[in-house]
Design a protein around this motif. Structure first.
Motif, PDB file in Angstrom:
ATOM      1  N   UNK A 584       0.850  -1.187   0.000  1.00 36.77           N
ATOM      2  CA  UNK A 584       0.000   0.000   0.000  1.00 36.77           C
ATOM      3  C   UNK A 584       0.889   1.241   0.000  1.00 36.77           C
ATOM      4  N   UNK A 585       1.036   1.907  -1.139  1.00 35.42           N
ATOM      5  CA  UNK A 585       1.821   3.148  -1.140  1.00 35.42           C
ATOM      6  C   UNK A 585       1.032   4.287  -0.487  1.00 35.42           C
ATOM      7  N   UNK A 586       1.755   5.234   0.085  1.00 37.08           N
ATOM      8  CA  UNK A 586       1.103   6.357   0.757  1.00 37.08           C
ATOM      9  C   UNK A 586       0.575   7.354  -0.276  1.00 37.08           C
ATOM     10  N   UNK A 587      -0.641   7.826  -0.026  1.00 36.70           N
ATOM     11  CA  UNK A 587      -1.232   8.890  -0.833  1.00 36.70           C
ATOM     12  C   UNK A 587      -1.649   9.994   0.132  1.00 36.70           C
ATOM     13  N   UNK A 588      -0.974  11.104   0.088  1.00 34.11           N
ATOM     14  CA  UNK A 588      -1.124  12.158   1.091  1.00 34.11           C
ATOM     15  C   UNK A 588      -2.563  12.669   1.137  1.00 34.11           C
ATOM     16  N   UNK A 589      -3.222  12.431   2.281  1.00 36.88           N
ATOM     17  CA  UNK A 589      -4.592  12.908   2.442  1.00 36.88           C
ATOM     18  C   UNK A 589      -5.574  12.257   1.490  1.00 36.88           C
ATOM     19  N   UNK A 590      -5.203  11.143   0.873  1.00 44.11           N
ATOM     20  CA  UNK A 590      -6.062  10.480  -0.094  1.00 44.11           C
ATOM     21  C   UNK A 590      -5.948  11.045  -1.496  1.00 44.11           C
ATOM     22  N   UNK A 591      -5.009  11.974  -1.722  1.00 44.11           N
ATOM     23  CA  UNK A 591      -4.807  12.555  -3.050  1.00 44.11           C
ATOM     24  C   UNK A 591      -3.852  11.703  -3.874  1.00 44.11           C
ATOM     25  N   UNK A 592      -4.029  11.696  -5.175  1.00 43.92           N
ATOM     26  CA  UNK A 592      -3.092  11.030  -6.073  1.00 43.92           C
ATOM     27  C   UNK A 592      -3.012  11.832  -7.367  1.00 43.92           C
ATOM     28  N   UNK A 593      -2.225  11.344  -8.318  1.00 44.94           N
ATOM     29  CA  UNK A 593      -2.034  12.069  -9.581  1.00 44.94           C
ATOM     30  C   UNK A 593      -1.733  11.050 -10.683  1.00 44.94           C
ATOM     31  N   UNK A 594      -1.730  11.493 -11.941  1.00 39.44           N
ATOM     32  CA  UNK A 594      -1.517  10.535 -13.044  1.00 39.44           C
ATOM     33  C   UNK A 594      -0.209   9.768 -12.949  1.00 39.44           C
ATOM     34  N   UNK A 595       0.849  10.434 -12.514  1.00 36.84           N
ATOM     35  CA  UNK A 595       2.140   9.747 -12.435  1.00 36.84           C
ATOM     36  C   UNK A 595       2.075   8.598 -11.450  1.00 36.84           C
ATOM     37  N   UNK A 596       1.474   8.826 -10.299  1.00 38.30           N
ATOM     38  CA  UNK A 596       1.363   7.771  -9.291  1.00 38.30           C
ATOM     39  C   UNK A 596       0.463   6.638  -9.785  1.00 38.30           C
ATOM     40  N   UNK A 597      -0.636   6.995 -10.410  1.00 39.04           N
ATOM     41  CA  UNK A 597      -1.552   5.957 -10.897  1.00 39.04           C
ATOM     42  C   UNK A 597      -0.899   5.109 -11.989  1.00 39.04           C
ATOM     43  N   UNK A 598      -0.128   5.778 -12.882  1.00 39.87           N
ATOM     44  CA  UNK A 598       0.578   5.009 -13.916  1.00 39.87           C
ATOM     45  C   UNK A 598       1.593   4.054 -13.287  1.00 39.87           C
ATOM     46  N   UNK A 599       2.311   4.537 -12.247  1.00 38.05           N
ATOM     47  CA  UNK A 599       3.305   3.688 -11.594  1.00 38.05           C
ATOM     48  C   UNK A 599       2.637   2.473 -10.961  1.00 38.05           C
ATOM     49  N   UNK A 600       1.476   2.686 -10.333  1.00 40.85           N
ATOM     50  CA  UNK A 600       0.762   1.568  -9.721  1.00 40.85           C
ATOM     51  C   UNK A 600       0.304   0.588 -10.807  1.00 40.85           C
ATOM     52  N   UNK A 601      -0.226   1.124 -11.909  1.00 45.81           N
ATOM     53  CA  UNK A 601      -0.685   0.240 -12.991  1.00 45.81           C
ATOM     54  C   UNK A 601       0.477  -0.554 -13.576  1.00 45.81           C
ATOM     55  N   UNK A 602       1.631   0.099 -13.730  1.00 43.32           N
ATOM     56  CA  UNK A 602       2.802  -0.598 -14.275  1.00 43.32           C
ATOM     57  C   UNK A 602       3.246  -1.717 -13.343  1.00 43.32           C
ATOM     58  N   UNK A 649       2.183  -1.562   9.756  1.00 39.20           N
ATOM     59  CA  UNK A 649       2.902  -1.217  10.975  1.00 39.20           C
ATOM     60  C   UNK A 649       2.034  -0.676  12.090  1.00 39.20           C
ATOM     61  N   UNK A 650       2.618  -0.700  13.297  1.00 41.67           N
ATOM     62  CA  UNK A 650       2.044   0.003  14.437  1.00 41.67           C
ATOM     63  C   UNK A 650       2.488   1.458  14.284  1.00 41.67           C
ATOM     64  N   UNK A 651       1.804   2.170  13.447  1.00 45.28           N
ATOM     65  CA  UNK A 651       2.247   3.489  13.015  1.00 45.28           C
ATOM     66  C   UNK A 651       1.063   4.235  12.426  1.00 45.28           C
ATOM     67  N   UNK A 652       1.310   5.474  11.961  1.00 40.29           N
ATOM     68  CA  UNK A 652       0.269   6.196  11.253  1.00 40.29           C
ATOM     69  C   UNK A 652      -0.065   5.452   9.968  1.00 40.29           C
ATOM     70  N   UNK A 653      -1.314   5.063   9.810  1.00 45.42           N
ATOM     71  CA  UNK A 653      -1.742   4.366   8.605  1.00 45.42           C
ATOM     72  C   UNK A 653      -2.175   5.382   7.541  1.00 45.42           C
ATOM     73  N   UNK A 654      -3.276   6.067   7.794  1.00 43.99           N
ATOM     74  CA  UNK A 654      -3.831   6.961   6.786  1.00 43.99           C
ATOM     75  C   UNK A 654      -4.371   8.231   7.422  1.00 43.99           C
ATOM     76  N   UNK A 655      -4.504   9.259   6.603  1.00 40.28           N
ATOM     77  CA  UNK A 655      -5.267  10.451   6.961  1.00 40.28           C
ATOM     78  C   UNK A 655      -6.360  10.583   5.902  1.00 40.28           C
TER      79      UNK A 655
END
Length: 839
Positions: A584-602, A649-655
């Motif tokens: 699960x890659x981090x997406x700040x505040x639930x935001x993403x962009x085309x570059x990140x989405x392409x990387x996930x698809x690849x 992790x026992x850590x911050x998961x999401x915002x």
């Protein structure tokens, strides 16, 4: 001693009351001795007196012994209160706090306070304690020179510590070393100056004093023995301490802790007999029969006492003589069982040696233990223990009774279990052998018989014993003895106390966290050694907890122990039931962009991931990644600017956020922007358990902020902050923490809350049960009501974060810990192995 004073008793006065319960008892001193004397009187005859207590401090009675933990940050003032306001009200006691008595008129039988108030008495009890001794050197009155006797002194030291700088503590006795310890924990550079060659020379011999000095120096304090102060220097304020050898120690704070003297000025001015202290007879009566005195201010048979045990004995004798059958005080044989900066020490009797004395010594360098028992004519006359004080009560009992120990002479140094049992006897057998008058709790003067009586009266747990007779209620060093007495008396009927960290230890989570800081323990093996772990390497329950507690206590200094983490945290991915992993890659505040989405698809296509799932936390979860492929997957995601989402992790998961005022017609604030800032501030922080944040842009609460660990609901006038929610198996709505006006205030409160949770919660304890355990009022006091404390928590969190926000995926992608991803170590379910074998 008996006095033939000139005063008259209440029965001789024309206006003496005729009815029991109408006599007026006035107590000068609202400290431990004065209030303990009142407790003893109430226990014998609660209706005898109308009681007024005058106190110089604006507080209820508190445990002065525990000022050191307050200074060190281990306890709050409320936690050291002995008699709260309800106690005074319930017993009909009038407390006049913050208004010290300044004069006694013995002829009129009145006392006058600083405010001008005058109160009459039938009996007067003086319990003014002692005054700190200030060495008469030039500069002693400079601002920044203080003593260490009360809460006002603690507050001054805390203020100085907040400013930072150098501190000099003059005096290497108990109070001085505790002050140095607390200031050191608060971040000051501390130097202790001690005139004598041995620290705590009244309680420790040279060998134990050297061990103590060595340990304190190892913890970063500078200890100078044989140091004679010439002057305190500075221009309008303290700047240093000049020694007679010509050297000068820089200091912005100087703590005088060189000793105490009985506070006798008030008694002397009233014409009472005063020597070293206020002179009293065996019933604590002064030279005026209407006036009694008790505590550190008195002199009995030429002796003055500065320890608590004699004070308790005096109080019992006073109450017996005043309202019951007179028993008489015969002086005290004293022992000292202390925890100096987390180090256990004990001493009793005469350990000076000399003609006719025989020393028996045990040294265990590996454990840091030193024991010395001094015999004379086959009787124990003195004992010094360092590092292991478990047998202190037994040695003191032998000393006090004068028992002949010739038959156990060869075994006595090994402790009660060996000496009386010939081997390692059960601890319960050892405490069973103690006499009823053996001291169990030195802090509160509680004997074995009194503890047993408390248990027989219905105290079925450790907390109940603490509440009824106060044994184990202060420093806690006698807790083991009290627990053994409970077990002896009740067997399986003992009500369980706080849960221990695991079966490897008798310490609770709170105990472990406190001792890690107090003893400056820096590694898991050191914790296990110092805290007497019963297993050589711990277990799967305690090792992850210890690793987290050390990581939290020493950010930047402690090296994370990977072998003490669960498999998901070691591999930075979540293992699934088929042996593959999800990423699960981090997406700040639930935001993403085309570059990140392409990387996930690849990545999905390149590594043939069978599923991509949108999570409830507004992230994308990639399933079916083989362990050996994880570093390559992370490298591809890193290339698109994505970091670990710590979903494992026992850590911050999401915002989680909603679109807020930027897009939504109902939005009141920029919830997405605040969520991104909160996540970028908090990501990477290790915590007791997983932690989730949500920010909703309006009260419609689309981001479900009221079931998150920390939730923010934006409103027109600012931000409502909510804490302690849980949307899991046990649903719990949040508690309202407070409301703030600005985005920065919201971020500061988030940071402070996270740090308070990190520092106080038990490992694997979510915020919901933690808040239910400590109470939301406790959290509000620490974060909302205490602005200075909130700022300190925020600062500690941000400091810790400066060492935590390194992406673990990037490190693994670069080859760090590559053995973790070797195929040999992979978990493969049996059904997959069988299928592969059939091919």
């Amino acid at each position: 001693m008996d006095f033939q004073g000139t005063g008259i008793g209440a029965e001789d006065r024309d206006d003496a009351p005729d009815t029991v319960g109408t006599q007026r008892l006035v107590v000068i001193g609202n400290g431990m001795a004065g209030c303990r004397a009142v407790e003893e009187i109430l226990a014998r005859d609660p209706g005898r007196f109308r009681i007024t207590i005058f106190g110089a401090e604006p507080h209820v009675n508190y445990n002065r012994i525990m000022l050191s933990p307050v200074l060190a940050g281990e306890k709050s003032f409320d936690e050291i209160v002995i008699n709260d306001a309800a106690w005074y009200a319930d017993n009909g006691i009038e407390l006049v706090a913050g208004d010290p008595v300044v004069a006694i008129d013995r002829a009129a039988r009145t006392v006058s306070a600083n405010s001008g108030r005058t109160v009459g008495y039938d009996r007067l009890l003086i319990a003014t304690g002692s005054d700190p001794f200030i060495i008469p050197v030039p500069g002693k009155d400079l601002p920044g020179v203080i003593s260490f006797r009360d809460m006002k002194d603690v507050d001054a030291m805390l203020a100085a510590a907040d400013r930072g700088g150098d501190a000099v503590v003059i005096g290497g006795g108990l109070l001085g070393l505790e002050a140095a310890h607390g200031l050191s924990l608060r971040g000051m550079k501390v130097t202790v100056l001690h005139l004598m060659p041995t620290l705590m020379e009244r309680q420790l011999d040279e060998a134990a004093g050297w061990l103590l000095k060595t340990e304190l120096e190892r913890r970063g304090q500078t200890i100078l023995t044989g140091a004679d102060t010439a002057a305190i220097v500075g221009d309008g304020k303290v700047e240093g301490v000049a020694l007679k050898d010509g050297s000068t120690i820089p200091a912005s704070l100087v703590v005088m802790a060189v000793g105490i003297r009985p506070s006798t000025a008030l008694a002397r001015a009233a014409g009472l007999a005063v020597g070293r202290g206020i002179q009293v007879d065996d019933h604590m009566v002064t030279s005026d029969p209407a006036i009694l005195a008790v505590g550190e201010c008195v002199e009995h048979d030429g002796q003055v006492y500065g320890l608590v045990a004699p004070l308790w004995e005096m109080c019992r004798a006073l109450a017996d003589g005043l309202v019951a059958e007179p028993s008489g005080y015969r002086g005290s044989v004293t022992s000292t069982k202390l925890k100096v900066s987390g180090i256990d020490v004990f001493s009793a009797g005469d350990f000076s040696g000399g003609d006719g004395a025989e020393d028996i010594v045990l040294r265990d360098a590996a454990r840091g233990v030193y024991k010395r028992v001094v015999l004379r004519e086959d009787k124990v006359v003195g004992a010094v223990l360092y590092g292991d004080t478990a047998d202190g009560s037994w040695y003191f009992d032998l000393l006090r009774k004068g028992d002949d120990v010739s038959s156990i002479r060869d075994l006595i140094i090994f402790g009660q279990a060996f000496a009386q049992g010939g081997g390692q006897a059960a601890p319960k057998a050892a405490v069973a052998a103690l006499s009823d008058d053996a001291e169990i709790c030195g802090c509160n003067g509680v004997s074995k018989g009194r503890v047993v009586a408390s248990i027989q009266a219905g105290a079925c747990s450790l907390d109940a014993v603490r509440a009824t007779c106060k044994a184990s209620a202060s420093c806690g060093s006698c807790t083991g003895l009290v627990e053994n007495l409970l077990a002896l008396a009740l067997g399986d009927a003992v009500e369980s106390g706080p849960k221990t960290i695991c079966k490897c230890s008798s310490f609770t989570h709170d105990d472990v966290r406190r001792e890690i800081v107090a003893q400056e323990l820096r590694s898991i093996p050191e914790v296990m050694q110092k805290l007497h772990w019963t297993t050589p390497d711990g277990c799967s329950s305690c090792r992850p907890a210890l690793n987290y507690y050390l990581l939290c206590a020493w950010p930047g200094a402690y090296v994370d122990d990977q072998q003490s983490r669960f498999v998901n945290e070691r591999l930075h991915a979540n293992i699934q039931k088929d042996g593959t992993y999800s990423v699960v890659p981090r997406m700040w505040g639930g935001l993403t962009n085309p570059r990140e989405l392409r990387a996930i698809a690849d990545v999905v296509e390149k590594y043939d991931a069978p599923m991509v799932k949108v999570t409830g936390g507004q992230r994308l979860d990639i399933f079916g990644i083989r362990k050996e492929d994880l570093p390559a997957v992370w490298a591809d995601l890193n290339a698109a600017g994505m970091v670990s989402g710590h979903a494992y992790g026992k850590a911050l998961r999401t915002v989680k956020t909603c679109v807020g005022s930027e897009w939504c017609r109902f939005g009141t604030q920029d919830s997405t922007g605040l969520g991104v800032k909160a996540e970028k501030m908090s990501w990477g922080s290790w915590m007791p358990h997983k932690f989730k944040i949500a920010v909703s842009g309006c009260p419609r609460n689309c981001a479900e902020a009221t079931i998150k660990d920390f939730g923010v609901i934006c409103v027109d006038s600012g931000y409502e902050l909510h804490v302690g929610g849980n949307g899991g198996i046990k649903l719990r709505g949040t508690d309202l923490l407070c409301k703030v006006a600005t985005e920065q205030q919201a971020l500061d409160h988030i940071a402070a809350f996270i740090q308070l949770y990190r520092e106080e919660a038990w490992y694997l304890e979510r915020t919901a049960p933690w808040i239910e355990r400590v109470g939301i009022d406790h959290v509000r006091r620490r974060i909302v009501e205490d602005a200075v404390g909130r700022e300190a928590l925020t600062a500690r969190f941000l400091f810790s974060q400066s060492f935590s926000q390194d992406d673990p995926w990037a490190a693994r992608a670069a080859g760090k810990d590559r053995e973790q991803h070797a195929h040999l170590g992979e978990f493969r379910p049996l059904e997959i192995l069988a299928a592969e074998g059939a091919r």
